[in-house]
Design a protein around this motif. Structure first.
Motif, PDB file in Angstrom:
ATOM      1  N   THR A   1      69.717  51.147  54.629  1.00  0.00           N
ATOM      2  CA  THR A   1      70.277  50.720  55.771  1.00  0.00           C
ATOM      3  C   THR A   1      69.245  49.893  56.538  1.00  0.00           C
ATOM      4  N   MET A   2      67.933  50.554  56.371  1.00  0.00           N
ATOM      5  CA  MET A   2      66.795  49.859  57.456  1.00  0.00           C
ATOM      6  C   MET A   2      65.997  49.027  56.606  1.00  0.00           C
ATOM      7  N   HIS A   3      66.301  48.956  55.274  1.00  0.00           N
ATOM      8  CA  HIS A   3      65.601  48.038  54.168  1.00  0.00           C
ATOM      9  C   HIS A   3      64.067  48.713  54.018  1.00  0.00           C
ATOM     10  N   ILE A   4      63.871  49.955  54.294  1.00  0.00           N
ATOM     11  CA  ILE A   4      62.611  50.580  53.993  1.00  0.00           C
ATOM     12  C   ILE A   4      62.531  50.795  52.417  1.00  0.00           C
ATOM     13  N   PRO A   5      61.756  50.379  51.775  1.00  0.00           N
ATOM     14  CA  PRO A   5      61.293  50.471  50.303  1.00  0.00           C
ATOM     15  C   PRO A   5      61.325  51.964  50.031  1.00  0.00           C
ATOM     16  N   GLU A   6      61.973  52.257  48.629  1.00  0.00           N
ATOM     17  CA  GLU A   6      62.026  53.438  48.237  1.00  0.00           C
ATOM     18  C   GLU A   6      60.904  54.035  47.441  1.00  0.00           C
ATOM     19  N   ASP A   7      60.043  53.165  47.044  1.00  0.00           N
ATOM     20  CA  ASP A   7      58.934  53.449  46.564  1.00  0.00           C
ATOM     21  C   ASP A   7      57.932  53.764  47.601  1.00  0.00           C
ATOM     22  N   LEU A   8      57.015  54.836  47.167  1.00  0.00           N
ATOM     23  CA  LEU A   8      56.043  55.373  48.529  1.00  0.00           C
ATOM     24  C   LEU A   8      55.211  54.283  48.850  1.00  0.00           C
ATOM     25  N   ASP A   9      54.662  53.608  47.820  1.00  0.00           N
ATOM     26  CA  ASP A   9      53.693  52.627  48.386  1.00  0.00           C
ATOM     27  C   ASP A   9      54.177  51.557  49.143  1.00  0.00           C
ATOM     28  N   GLY A  10      55.509  50.988  49.050  1.00  0.00           N
ATOM     29  CA  GLY A  10      56.067  50.222  49.904  1.00  0.00           C
ATOM     30  C   GLY A  10      56.527  50.664  51.206  1.00  0.00           C
ATOM     31  N   ALA A  11      56.833  52.061  51.343  1.00  0.00           N
ATOM     32  CA  ALA A  11      57.107  52.663  52.285  1.00  0.00           C
ATOM     33  C   ALA A  11      55.974  52.803  53.290  1.00  0.00           C
ATOM     34  N   CYS A  12      54.843  53.198  52.786  1.00  0.00           N
ATOM     35  CA  CYS A  12      53.543  53.289  53.432  1.00  0.00           C
ATOM     36  C   CYS A  12      52.973  52.151  53.911  1.00  0.00           C
ATOM     37  N   ARG A  13      53.487  50.745  53.250  1.00  0.00           N
ATOM     38  CA  ARG A  13      52.816  49.616  53.753  1.00  0.00           C
ATOM     39  C   ARG A  13      53.752  49.302  54.855  1.00  0.00           C
ATOM     40  N   THR A  14      54.969  49.722  54.851  1.00  0.00           N
ATOM     41  CA  THR A  14      55.907  49.401  56.128  1.00  0.00           C
ATOM     42  C   THR A  14      55.271  50.119  57.216  1.00  0.00           C
ATOM     43  N   LEU A  15      54.764  51.420  56.978  1.00  0.00           N
ATOM     44  CA  LEU A  15      54.460  52.175  58.225  1.00  0.00           C
ATOM     45  C   LEU A  15      53.069  51.575  58.892  1.00  0.00           C
ATOM     46  N   ARG A  16      51.997  51.006  57.673  1.00  0.00           N
ATOM     47  CA  ARG A  16      51.087  50.374  58.270  1.00  0.00           C
ATOM     48  C   ARG A  16      51.193  49.029  59.095  1.00  0.00           C
ATOM     49  N   ASP A  17      52.379  48.256  58.786  1.00  0.00           N
ATOM     50  CA  ASP A  17      52.794  47.049  59.600  1.00  0.00           C
ATOM     51  C   ASP A  17      53.237  47.289  61.125  1.00  0.00           C
ATOM     52  N   ALA A  18      53.979  48.440  61.043  1.00  0.00           N
ATOM     53  CA  ALA A  18      54.369  49.095  62.173  1.00  0.00           C
ATOM     54  C   ALA A  18      55.259  47.887  62.993  1.00  0.00           C
ATOM     55  N   HIS A  19      56.067  47.594  62.466  1.00  0.00           N
ATOM     56  CA  HIS A  19      57.320  46.659  63.171  1.00  0.00           C
ATOM     57  C   HIS A  19      58.414  47.642  63.532  1.00  0.00           C
TER      58      HIS A  19
END
Length: 297
Positions: free
Chosen positions: A92-110
């Motif tokens: 629903t939130m478009h958060i990547p299921e792969d861990l690298d993508g999820a970690c990059r999402t956390l880094r960008d902090a939107h």
């Protein structure tokens, strides 16, 4: 960072995510690899009360739903590492299921604000259901999910369907936006807050998690052939003769006999119960491209 290492891929994911977040420059102040899932809520509550400015949770939809009671209407955002069987909230939130993508999402902090569903005193992110959904949750043992992964959903559904007894229900809409409804021989009543549930099923074709509304779906008991059409429709949110849908901010659900209520994979309450939308109750870290109601690419 709080990770349920008891989840299907939690152990390896914890080690990888911690190293990757540090490589990306995310200052992880404290980490909690939990072998006992029952400590998840108290750990997140303690972390939120300790002044941390971001709580990263590694787990599935059940883990997320269990901790939103700690984070609802607080200034502490939720970051997510999707480690569950379905990961419908992440979808629903478009958060990547792969861990690298999820970690990059956390880094960008939107950070965005989204609604929560409220079942009595319990907040939830995806969906609450009465009927077959609660029976599926009871059939889906941790062992089944661990060994079968996404295949646990059809297996659990088949087991629940064989035991299901149709029930009668009454829906009352306290805001007066719909007339009261009474039904007999139902398979399920669901009250969705998010867009996805049950491993990618769609609450409604235009549903979203930030629309200040709940999507109610009433599913009548039917033949195997009719229900097969329902399953196809739930993948797209398209209407079906066996389904009646409503959009509202509050609904009271009563049944002829008390029925268990499944909230995001966990049975936590029973009917009769009131469901409401809690507007902008949760802060979530998402990709910068996130737009509510749109399917992820």
């Amino acid at each position: 960072m709080v990770v349920n290492v008891h989840s299907r891929s939690g152990g390896k994911a914890y080690t990888y995510a911690l190293e990757r977040l540090r490589e990306l420059g995310v200052p992880v102040g404290a980490t909690y690899p939990l072998h006992d899932p029952s400590r998840l809520v108290e750990t997140v509550e303690s972390a939120a009360a300790s002044g941390h400015d971001l709580i990263i949770v590694g787990g599935g939809d059940g883990s997320v739903s269990s901790v939103v009671d700690c984070l609802a209407h607080r200034d502490v955002p939720l970051g997510l590492l999707p480690l569950g069987t379905a990961n419908d909230f992440a979808r629903t939130m478009h958060i990547p299921e792969d861990l690298d993508g999820a970690c990059r999402t956390l880094r960008d902090a939107h950070i965005v604000d989204v609604d929560l569903g409220l079942c009595g005193d319990n907040y939830y992110v995806n969906r609450a259901s009465v009927g077959i959904g609660a029976e599926v949750a009871q059939a889906m043992s941790p062992r089944l999910k661990r060994f079968l992964g996404p295949l646990a959903y059809p297996v659990g559904t088949a087991k629940a369907f064989l035991k299901h007894r149709p029930f009668a229900a009454k829906l009352h809409f306290p805001d007066g936006d719909h007339e009261d409804r009474e039904y007999d021989k139902l398979l399920q009543v669901s009250v969705a807050n998010g867009r996805y549930f049950g491993g990618g099923q769609v609450a409604a074709s235009d549903s979203g998690i930030d629309d200040n509304a709940l999507d109610i779906t009433v599913l009548r008991q039917g033949s195997i052939r009719q229900l097969a059409g329902v399953v196809r429709g739930l993948k797209t949110g398209e209407p079906n003769d066996q389904i009646e849908q409503f959009r509202t901010r509050a609904v009271e659900v009563g049944t002829d006999e008390p029925q268990p209520i499944n909230i995001d994979g966990e049975v936590v309450s029973s009917t009769p119960q009131t469901f409401e939308v809690a507007r902008n109750a949760l802060h979530v870290v998402t990709p910068r491209t996130w737009t509510d109601g749109e399917a992820p690419e």
